[in-house]
Design an enzyme around this catalytic site. Structure first.
Site, PDB file in Angstrom:
ATOM      1  N   GLY A 113      61.089  29.056  93.636  1.00  0.00           N
ATOM      2  CA  GLY A 113      60.231  29.574  94.698  1.00  0.00           C
ATOM      3  C   GLY A 113      59.500  28.214  95.312  1.00  0.00           C
ATOM      4  O   GLY A 113      58.564  28.594  96.039  1.00  0.00           O
ATOM      5  N   SER A 116      63.916  25.141  97.414  1.00  0.00           N
ATOM      6  CA  SER A 116      65.084  23.925  97.728  1.00  0.00           C
ATOM      7  C   SER A 116      66.088  24.596  98.638  1.00  0.00           C
ATOM      8  O   SER A 116      66.651  23.738  99.154  1.00  0.00           O
ATOM      9  CB  SER A 116      65.719  24.078  96.088  1.00  0.00           C
ATOM     10  OG  SER A 116      66.462  25.388  96.024  1.00  0.00           O
ATOM     11  N   SER A 117      66.078  25.661  99.042  1.00  0.00           N
ATOM     12  CA  SER A 117      67.035  26.007 100.174  1.00  0.00           C
ATOM     13  C   SER A 117      66.811  25.367 101.413  1.00  0.00           C
ATOM     14  O   SER A 117      67.570  24.977 102.056  1.00  0.00           O
ATOM     15  CB  SER A 117      67.468  27.668 100.071  1.00  0.00           C
ATOM     16  OG  SER A 117      65.884  28.187 100.316  1.00  0.00           O
ATOM     17  N   ASP A 161      59.361  28.725 105.355  1.00  0.00           N
ATOM     18  CA  ASP A 161      59.870  27.766 104.562  1.00  0.00           C
ATOM     19  C   ASP A 161      60.484  26.426 105.233  1.00  0.00           C
ATOM     20  O   ASP A 161      60.271  25.464 104.998  1.00  0.00           O
ATOM     21  CB  ASP A 161      61.100  28.571 103.649  1.00  0.00           C
ATOM     22  CG  ASP A 161      60.591  29.212 102.650  1.00  0.00           C
ATOM     23  OD1 ASP A 161      59.163  29.487 102.493  1.00  0.00           O
ATOM     24  OD2 ASP A 161      61.412  30.009 101.898  1.00  0.00           O
TER      25      ASP A 161
HETATM   26  P1  ADP Z   1      64.321  28.481  96.187  1.00  0.00           P
HETATM   27  O1  ADP Z   1      64.778  28.244  97.823  1.00  0.00           O
HETATM   28  O2  ADP Z   1      63.108  29.032  95.958  1.00  0.00           O
HETATM   29  O3  ADP Z   1      64.658  27.269  95.437  1.00  0.00           O
HETATM   30  P2  ADP Z   1      66.793  30.182  96.573  1.00  0.00           P
HETATM   31  O4  ADP Z   1      67.296  31.305  95.946  1.00  0.00           O
HETATM   32  O5  ADP Z   1      66.277  30.536  98.027  1.00  0.00           O
HETATM   33  O6  ADP Z   1      65.650  29.601  95.961  1.00  0.00           O
HETATM   34  O7  ADP Z   1      68.063  28.924  97.108  1.00  0.00           O
HETATM   35  C1  ADP Z   1      68.325  28.252  95.815  1.00  0.00           C
HETATM   36  C2  ADP Z   1      69.770  28.168  96.297  1.00  0.00           C
HETATM   37  O8  ADP Z   1      69.999  27.149  97.479  1.00  0.00           O
HETATM   38  C3  ADP Z   1      70.576  27.450  95.019  1.00  0.00           C
HETATM   39  O9  ADP Z   1      71.218  28.811  94.374  1.00  0.00           O
HETATM   40  C4  ADP Z   1      71.850  26.855  95.889  1.00  0.00           C
HETATM   41  O10 ADP Z   1      72.717  27.576  96.238  1.00  0.00           O
HETATM   42  C5  ADP Z   1      70.983  26.108  96.860  1.00  0.00           C
HETATM   43  N1  ADP Z   1      70.463  24.787  96.664  1.00  0.00           N
HETATM   44  C6  ADP Z   1      69.440  24.236  96.874  1.00  0.00           C
HETATM   45  N2  ADP Z   1      69.161  22.934  96.686  1.00  0.00           N
HETATM   46  C7  ADP Z   1      70.579  22.706  96.196  1.00  0.00           C
HETATM   47  C8  ADP Z   1      71.111  21.358  95.601  1.00  0.00           C
HETATM   48  N3  ADP Z   1      70.245  20.244  95.486  1.00  0.00           N
HETATM   49  N4  ADP Z   1      72.293  21.405  95.170  1.00  0.00           N
HETATM   50  C9  ADP Z   1      73.231  22.480  95.405  1.00  0.00           C
HETATM   51  N5  ADP Z   1      72.353  23.559  95.894  1.00  0.00           N
HETATM   52  C10 ADP Z   1      71.274  23.759  96.310  1.00  0.00           C
HETATM   53 MG    MG Z   2      64.744  29.818  99.302  1.00  0.00          MG
END
Ligand code: ADP
Ligand code: MG
Length: 360
Positions: A113, A116-117, A161
């Protein structure tokens, strides 16, 4: 593994973008409302080079996974969909993007949350902008990033975001009007810092619950004859609605008003009270909290040095955010996590980052 080891030559350029935490304004962005995120210290770094064949090659150090995009694999899933989405969105906007080698490394917790996306998308777009000297600004970066997430990763997200990752920093909060994209950068509340603790409870019902709440808000807006709940300013109007629309709409209207109050300038104490009120509203009116998050937030709220606390993100599990006295986040977290453990749960501190300070 570094770029050289994966791709056999050094990278040409690199760029980073931070994760974010939303301090106030939850479930308001799809109601055209107001949000108040800030950037977190953890960030994602993307290194780029030109590919020597006709395919894009993506590598994530976090996942230790490599994906190549060829003509027969133009619908990647997983992390590649976010990166390929960014490239495709730029192509659709008229920019010619050559085949690229992309190396991703991140300290943003993935799937907690903290977005990271969006950090991955914004870092990718920044790196491509730099490599090809594209004339795009930070707002467009956020908009391209959102398009990539919606159309290529298949996530119906708002713009918060990506705007936060593209425009915010860790010293400021970003006020954003999600309808007009009007924004204001404000300092963090005085003598305060941010503490984010993960509840340890996965966000299992998050997507179905999210879609249901979205539909309820749309129905409430339709019944009230407005484009979105953002157009309602007082709860006298929402009281006329049948349940549960009445409480759903009341959350959105009061939450928007809490964000607007912060915009007028408030003390850390008042900011904390507004966060506490936000949690109560998310728990009772919006019904997106769970017992673990309520326990965690209550423990935070009664700990000295905490101005206020609430769940952050869509709810149904996930993380809490608290505004605490500057310099006290670590000790408060240790104290709260111990009591949280006695209540039967295992939580984890996400911000301030233990990893980053160990590395420093
Ligand atoms: P959040 O954005 O809250 O972290 P999300 O489900 O929206 O959760 O996004 C997570 C997804 O983003 C991961 O499953 C992956 O596909 C991608 N992702 C984010 N950061 C990375 C990373 N450093 N390496 C690979 N994939 C990543
Ligand atoms: Mg996200």
């Amino acid at each position: 593994m570094d770029f050289q080891q994966v791709f056999g030559k050094p990278s040409e350029t690199k760029a980073s973008a931070p994760g974010r935490v939303n301090l106030l304004g939850e479930h308001t962005d799809y109601n055209d409302g107001f949000v108040l995120p800030t950037a977190i210290p953890q960030c994602t770094t993307v290194q780029l080079g030109f590919s020597s064949d006709s395919q894009h090659h993506f590598y994530s150090e976090n996942l230790n996974e490599q994906v190549s995009i060829s003509d027969i694999n133009r619908n990647p899933s997983g992390f590649a969909s976010y990166i390929f989405g960014c490239i495709e969105v730029l192509q659709k906007a008229g920019y010619t993007i050559p085949s690229l080698c992309v190396y991703v490394q991140s300290s943003v917790p993935i799937g907690s949350g903290l977005s990271s996306s969006a950090a991955l998308e914004v870092a990718t777009l920044r790196a491509v902008r730099q490599l090809l000297k594209l004339p795009i600004d930070d707002i467009e970066i956020a908009q391209f990033a959102q398009q990539a997430e919606i159309h290529y990763a298949g996530v119906q997200c708002g713009i918060m975001d990506q705007m936060a990752s593209s425009l915010a920093d860790t010293e400021h909060i970003l006020f954003l009007d999600t309808r007009t994209l009007e924004r204001r950068v404000m300092p963090l509340p005085e003598k305060a810092e941010i503490l984010v603790i993960d509840s340890g409870v996965p966000r299992t019902l998050a997507s179905s619950g999210y879609n249901q709440r979205r539909a309820e808000c749309e129905e409430a807006a339709r019944s009230l004859g407005v484009k979105a709940l953002r157009d309602i300013t007082g709860t006298e109007v929402t009281e006329k609605l049948p349940e549960p629309l009445r409480r759903r709409a009341r959350h959105v209207v009061t939450e928007d008003n809490r964000v607007l109050e912060v915009l007028q300038g408030v003390s850390s104490e008042r900011f904390g009270e507004l966060m506490n009120a936000s949690h109560a509203s998310l728990r009772d009116d919006y019904e997106v909290s769970v017992p673990a998050l309520d326990t965690l937030v209550e423990l935070l709220q009664k700990t000295p040095g905490v101005f206020g606390a609430r769940l952050t993100g869509a709810g149904f599990g996930g993380a809490s955010v608290a505004l605490v006295a500057a310099g006290e986040a670590r000790s408060i977290a240790t104290h709260v996590l111990e009591q949280y453990k006695q209540a039967g749960y295992i939580g984890q501190i996400l911000v301030p980052s233990l990893e980053l300070s160990d590395a420093a």
